[in-house]
Scaffold this motif. Structure first.
Motif, short mmCIF file in Angstrom:
data_model
loop_
_atom_site.label_atom_id
_atom_site.label_comp_id
_atom_site.label_asym_id
_atom_site.label_seq_id
_atom_site.Cartn_x
_atom_site.Cartn_y
_atom_site.Cartn_z
N LEU A 1 0.77 -1.28 0.05
CA LEU A 1 0.10 0.04 -0.07
C LEU A 1 0.89 1.42 -0.14
O LEU A 1 0.54 2.11 -0.75
CB LEU A 1 -0.94 0.01 1.11
CG LEU A 1 -2.42 -0.59 0.96
CD1 LEU A 1 -3.19 -0.73 2.31
CD2 LEU A 1 -3.01 0.12 0.05
N ILE B 1 0.37 4.15 -2.92
CA ILE B 1 0.08 5.45 -2.65
C ILE B 1 1.04 6.42 -3.06
O ILE B 1 0.68 7.59 -3.73
CB ILE B 1 -0.22 5.52 -1.06
CG1 ILE B 1 -1.34 4.64 -0.43
CG2 ILE B 1 -0.31 7.02 -0.66
CD1 ILE B 1 -1.47 4.86 1.11
N GLN C 1 -8.11 1.55 -2.09
CA GLN C 1 -7.18 2.65 -2.16
C GLN C 1 -7.64 3.28 -3.57
O GLN C 1 -7.65 4.54 -3.42
CB GLN C 1 -5.75 2.29 -1.92
CG GLN C 1 -4.68 3.43 -1.99
CD GLN C 1 -5.19 4.36 -0.75
OE1 GLN C 1 -5.46 3.99 0.25
NE2 GLN C 1 -5.01 5.75 -1.12
N TRP D 1 -8.99 7.16 -3.95
CA TRP D 1 -8.17 8.13 -4.58
C TRP D 1 -8.76 8.90 -5.64
O TRP D 1 -9.09 9.95 -5.84
CB TRP D 1 -6.78 7.69 -4.92
CG TRP D 1 -5.74 8.50 -5.65
CD1 TRP D 1 -5.02 9.35 -5.07
CD2 TRP D 1 -5.77 8.57 -7.06
NE1 TRP D 1 -4.31 9.96 -6.07
CE2 TRP D 1 -4.82 9.69 -7.31
CE3 TRP D 1 -6.34 8.01 -8.20
CZ2 TRP D 1 -4.30 10.01 -8.52
CZ3 TRP D 1 -5.81 8.54 -9.28
CH2 TRP D 1 -5.04 9.40 -9.63
#
Length: 604
Positions: A454, A458, A487, A491
């Motif tokens: 992750l 990111i 995620q 986003w």
């Protein structure tokens, strides 16, 4: 555009299988003679080991002989393996000594009995193969972690001095041991005799001729006993009573100690270590001969029955021992007769010639066990593992250090935890690539996207956050777990809200083709479509501006990834005729996974 169609390649129905290794002859006079001779060799190897392990375990010597008898006469008859030989093991000596010191000899029988029953249950549940799935680095680290405390404890026995207890305590007390030994003549003589025994154990394999074929432990014990009979060697000797008097059947009150959680932990530790050592020895012995292979679950049950009987007799726990087993193979054993008869020799020796055991110096037996501990430690294995795989080398070192610092069970669990984390990190390898074409910034992700990656995901998303038109292509991911998928979607949703219609976001998932990030928008076709606008509805580019890049994706289809099950894979074409997919898919395209690759034109 063309996609790849994968079909699993099955072996031919009537393919000829490789022949099994021939089994050794099971009958006849020649086979019986070979087994009888092999039983004598194994007996000569077993006698000093049974005595030395009993001394190292802090129990009467007769209990070591009793365990060797059970390993031969009882376990030798049972199914599982026909060649490997069982008896008291050096790997459990330090654990038994620690337990007997803390809880007394009376509780050893119930603990060994419970250990055997647990092994029987594990074998009945067909858990024998589970021990083969343990990381090799953890196994070698465990053996080294057993060998180091054994060496430290027997260093004190070399000088006829009681040890302090724990491995760290023994290590810290070495300077005082050396000073005290040099100050007392009889302890100096014992140390000299013990050092001679250790040197002979290491050098014996280089002795030429028929003499060199004599088992090293037996030769060292005989030579050491002869040297100790010379004037000036006032050293401690083995104390051996009557074999029948040593049998201590546990009473009802002795089993009450099993309610202690610490004692139950010892039971589990004994069962795990004894089972692992037995099955690892079986795998090694199977590579030494061409006879029938070991049946692991049956062998686990047989060892459990043997340990249950040892517990009823108050004796030491047993395992299959590589030293005895390799001697059995090298001596030409063909059937179970050799290991059964070796138990008979031990019984006769213990009943008829107990006085001979009282002549053996303790320092000589300690030298034999220091050599055994060094072979378990095997210092050369650490740089060899490091050169092969540095990650596994770290696992091996952590396992060894954790065992020496804490205890065997906690050390093995620590090693397994590190090995699992290492495997998870390696299976979560993920690559990201950012490209730009036609005004669209494409973030392509491939590999295994799990929660362990992750932070990297990111960072990759933030690197393209300022771009007006972004295509996040996850169709090439072998695996996309919920954390990474959420995620990406979060986003994209945040960009849609922050952009207020000025930013375009497109996300391609491995199981749903290309779709807009806006849940309210209409999903794009899984086979073709233009880059949608995340704020809803397609927008026409201004006059003179380059049009959107056509993106064609193929619906994800499973590609067989060796022993890892089925991985999601897809092919992505950008109109250049080349396929950009996952590693397994590219290998499949090259015919590297035993699959057939067939180009297929999609409809329309």
């Amino acid at each position: 555009m063309s996609t790849l169609s994968l079909s699993r390649k099955h072996p031919a129905r009537h393919a000829r299988r490789a022949p099994r290794p021939p089994a050794p002859a099971g009958g006849g006079t020649s086979s019986l003679v070979a087994d009888l001779l092999a039983s004598l060799v194994v007996f000569l190897v077993a006698v000093p080991l049974c005595i030395g392990i009993a001394v190292a375990s802090g129990v009467p010597v007769a209990l070591g002989i009793i365990s060797g008898i059970v390993g031969g006469l009882v376990v030798g008859f049972l199914p599982g393996s026909s060649i490997q030989v069982s008896g008291p093991a050096a790997g459990l000596a330090a654990l038994v000594l620690e337990f007997v010191t803390e809880h007394g000899l009376g509780l050893l029988g119930p603990v060994v009995l419970a250990t055997g029953l647990l092994q029987v249950v594990l074998g009945a549940l067909r858990m024998g193969r589970v021990f083969q799935s343990i990381s090799l680095a953890v196994v070698q680290g465990m053996l080294a972690g057993i060998g180091i405390p054994l060496i430290l404890s027997q260093t004190y026995a070399l000088a006829d001095t009681p040890q302090t207890g724990s491995a760290l305590g023994n290590l810290a007390g070495l300077p005082d041991l050396l000073g005290g030994t040099l100050a007392e003549p009889h302890r100096s003589a014992a140390l000299l005799l013990g050092a001679l025994s250790v040197a002979l154990c290491f050098a014996w394999r280089r002795v030429p001729g028929p003499v060199g074929k004599v088992p090293a432990p037996l030769a060292v014990v005989v030579i050491g006993t002869v040297v100790a009979s010379l004037p000036g060697f006032d050293v401690q000797r083995v104390s051996f009573g009557d074999l029948r008097d040593a049998v201590a059947v546990p009473g009802p009150g002795d089993f009450a100690g099993l309610l202690d959680i610490g004692v139950l932990t010892t039971v589990v530790t004994f069962a795990v270590i004894a089972s692992a050592e037995t099955l690892f020895s079986a795998a090694a012995v199977d590579r030494m001969h061409s006879g029938p292979r070991t049946r692991y679950n049956a062998e686990l049950v047989s060892q459990g029955i043997g340990n249950s009987l040892c517990g009823l007799l108050g004796a030491l726990p047993i395992t299959a021992v590589i030293a005895r087993s390799s001697a059995n193979v090298q001596a030409g054993a063909r059937t179970k007769v050799s290991r059964v008869v070796h138990g008979g020799w031990l019984l006769a020796f213990g009943l008829l010639l107990p006085g001979l055991l009282g002549l053996i110096p303790v320092a000589v037996l300690a030298g034999v066990l220091v050599h055994a501990g060094w072979k378990l430690f095997d210092p050369a294995a650490f740089p060899r593992m490091w050169r092969t795989d540095r990650g596994e080398g770290v696992v091996m070192v952590i396992t060894t250090v954790a065992i020496v610092v804490s205890n065997l069970l906690e050390g093995v669990l620590a090693g397994l935890a590190v090995a699992i984390v290492l495997a998870a990190l390696r299976m979560s390898r993920m690559t990201t690539r950012v490209t730009s074409a036609g005004g669209v910034t494409r973030l392509t992700l491939s590999g295994n996207a799990t929660f362990l990656r992750l932070p990297r995901l990111i960072d990759a998303l933030e690197s393209v956050a300022a771009e007006p038109r972004v295509h996040v292509d996850l169709s090439g991911a072998s695996h996309l777990d919920l954390a990474c998928r959420s995620q990406v979607e979060d986003w994209a949703g945040q960009r849609r809200k922050a952009g207020a219609g000025r930013m375009e976001v497109e996300v391609s998932l491995p199981d749903s083709g290309t779709r807009p990030a806006d849940p309210g928008g209409s999903p794009a076709s899984p086979h073709s479509g233009t880059v949608p606008v995340a704020s809803g509805g397609p927008r026409r580019p201004p006059p003179g501006a380059p049009g959107p890049t056509p993106v064609r994706t193929a619906a994800a289809r499973p590609a067989h990834g060796m022993s890892q099950g089925y991985w999601f894979a897809s092919a992505l074409s950008t109109g250049d005729g080349r396929f950009h997919g996952t590693g397994p898919l590219r290998q499949a395209g090259e015919g590297a996974l035993g699959t057939r690759v067939r180009p297929v034109r999609p409809p329309g």
